[in-house]
Design an enzyme around this catalytic site. Structure first.
Site, short mmCIF file in Angstrom:
data_model
loop_
_atom_site.label_atom_id
_atom_site.label_comp_id
_atom_site.label_asym_id
_atom_site.label_seq_id
_atom_site.Cartn_x
_atom_site.Cartn_y
_atom_site.Cartn_z
N LYS A 81 0.84 -1.21 0.00
CA LYS A 81 0.00 0.00 0.00
C LYS A 81 0.87 1.25 0.00
CE LYS A 81 -3.80 -2.37 2.33
NZ LYS A 81 -4.57 -2.60 3.58
N GLN A 87 -4.39 -1.52 9.85
CA GLN A 87 -4.36 -2.86 9.24
C GLN A 87 -4.92 -3.91 10.21
OE1 GLN A 87 -3.63 -3.32 6.05
NE2 GLN A 87 -3.85 -5.53 6.07
N ASP A 131 -10.80 2.84 4.17
CA ASP A 131 -11.08 1.39 4.12
C ASP A 131 -12.58 1.13 4.00
OD1 ASP A 131 -8.99 -0.46 4.07
OD2 ASP A 131 -8.53 -0.20 6.20
N1 GUN Z 1 -6.79 -6.86 6.46
C1 GUN Z 1 -7.12 -7.58 5.37
N2 GUN Z 1 -7.64 -6.78 4.41
C2 GUN Z 1 -7.63 -5.52 4.92
C3 GUN Z 1 -8.03 -4.26 4.39
O1 GUN Z 1 -8.54 -4.11 3.27
N3 GUN Z 1 -7.84 -3.19 5.23
C4 GUN Z 1 -7.32 -3.32 6.48
N4 GUN Z 1 -7.21 -2.21 7.21
N5 GUN Z 1 -6.94 -4.48 6.99
C5 GUN Z 1 -7.09 -5.58 6.20
#
Ligand code: GUN
Length: 293
Positions: A52, A96, A119
């Site tokens: 990311k 995350q 998100d």
């Molecule tokens: N863990 C697995 N997928 C995601 C996501 O799209 N965002 C976040 N913050 N954590 C995750």
């Protein structure tokens, strides 16, 4: 069978995002800015967050990674989120998941200002999504919609079977596919671990969205001839074949299912790359104040 090529689509969309990020810098005097919080050192989370951050840099966003070790208290994390909520130089904030057991993910999710929740996990964004109002859509479902749109896959009136009811993928995906939108207008069945006659239900699908987290769960006998197959699975296994030391497997038995379906996403090179695009597009929309002013 034709490939829904995440590499091709994500690169194309990232070029558009790069141009828009440059325009934001020119008009607002600063780059779109995403902050990610990572707690602990789960291997998968490390990889996703690094990707990311790298992609933010690629498209001309500012990115900040804040790391805590597993012992961080819930209070300290919530205080940091509050500080970032107040920072007018930050457009998007993600924490995350998963988090260590002593931290309540619901408290964390609700603490993030919904106007920075790129998100799309905050109840306000999920509620607005239900009502087809402007909102941040969770990144993976958003990426899947962008992929279906790019390849002009017809969805209206078709039976979409979603396998897996997670907050991150399955549940929002089922709502999005049923919305009066394009892509959308599906008749949706949301299946999960308690579903009876799963194989039969999946076999009746025109569109399969597999988000279970089990390697090769969807086998060829579960797929109708000509179905569209979206594989959300990112199952990591230790491997000596790759440089990273891991190999990724989808939820779909690609080799065999590919012989029978009309379209399919590969793993890697499919939905994972599109998730990043979903996140970047939400961050850009936040920087441009397109959703909330
Ligand atoms: N863990 C697995 N997928 C995601 C996501 O799209 N965002 C976040 N913050 N954590 C995750």
């Amino acid at each position: 069978m034709q490939l829904l090529d995440g590499k091709y689509v994500s690169e194309k969309l990232k070029q558009e995002i790069t141009a828009e990020a440059a325009a934001v810098l020119a008009t607002r005097g600063r780059q779109p800015h995403l902050v990610a919080i990572l707690v602990g050192n789960d291997g998968g989370s490390e990889t996703y967050v690094a990707s990311k951050m790298k992609n933010c840099q690629k498209v001309g966003f500012k990115s900040t990674l804040i790391r805590y070790d597993n012992s961080v208290s819930e209070e300290e994390l919530l205080n940091k989120i509050e500080e970032i909520n107040q920072d007018t130089e930050v457009d998007g904030l993600i924490v995350q998941l998963p988090l260590p057991k002593h931290i309540d993910p619901e408290k964390v999710t609700e603490k993030i200002d919904y106007r920075k929740d790129v998100d799309g996990f905050h109840p306000i964004n999920l509620g607005r999504m239900m009502r087809n109002l402007p909102c941040f859509i969770p990144a993976t479902p958003y990426g899947i919609l962008l992929m279906l749109k790019e390849y002009k896959i017809e969805t209206s009136g078709l039976h979409c079977v979603v396998i897996g009811r997670s907050n991150i993928v399955g549940s929002p995906m089922s709502i999005l596919m049923a919305r009066d939108a394009k892509p959308g207008n599906c008749t949706v069945t949301l299946t999960h671990s308690k579903t009876r006659n799963l194989n039969e239900i999946v076999r009746s699908a025109d569109i399969i969205i597999a988000a279970i987290g089990k390697k090769n769960f969807i086998t060829v006998d579960m797929v109708k001839e000509g179905a569209v197959v979206i594989d959300v699975g990112i199952n990591r296994e230790v491997s000596t074949e790759t440089k990273s030391g891991y190999k990724l497997y989808g939820d779909v038995d690609f080799k065999n299912v590919a012989q029978k379906c009309s379209w399919i996403t590969p793993v890697p090179g499919g939905v994972g790359l599109m998730t990043i695009v979903g996140l970047l597009k939400n961050t850009l929309a936040s920087a441009k104040k397109e959703i909330y002013s």
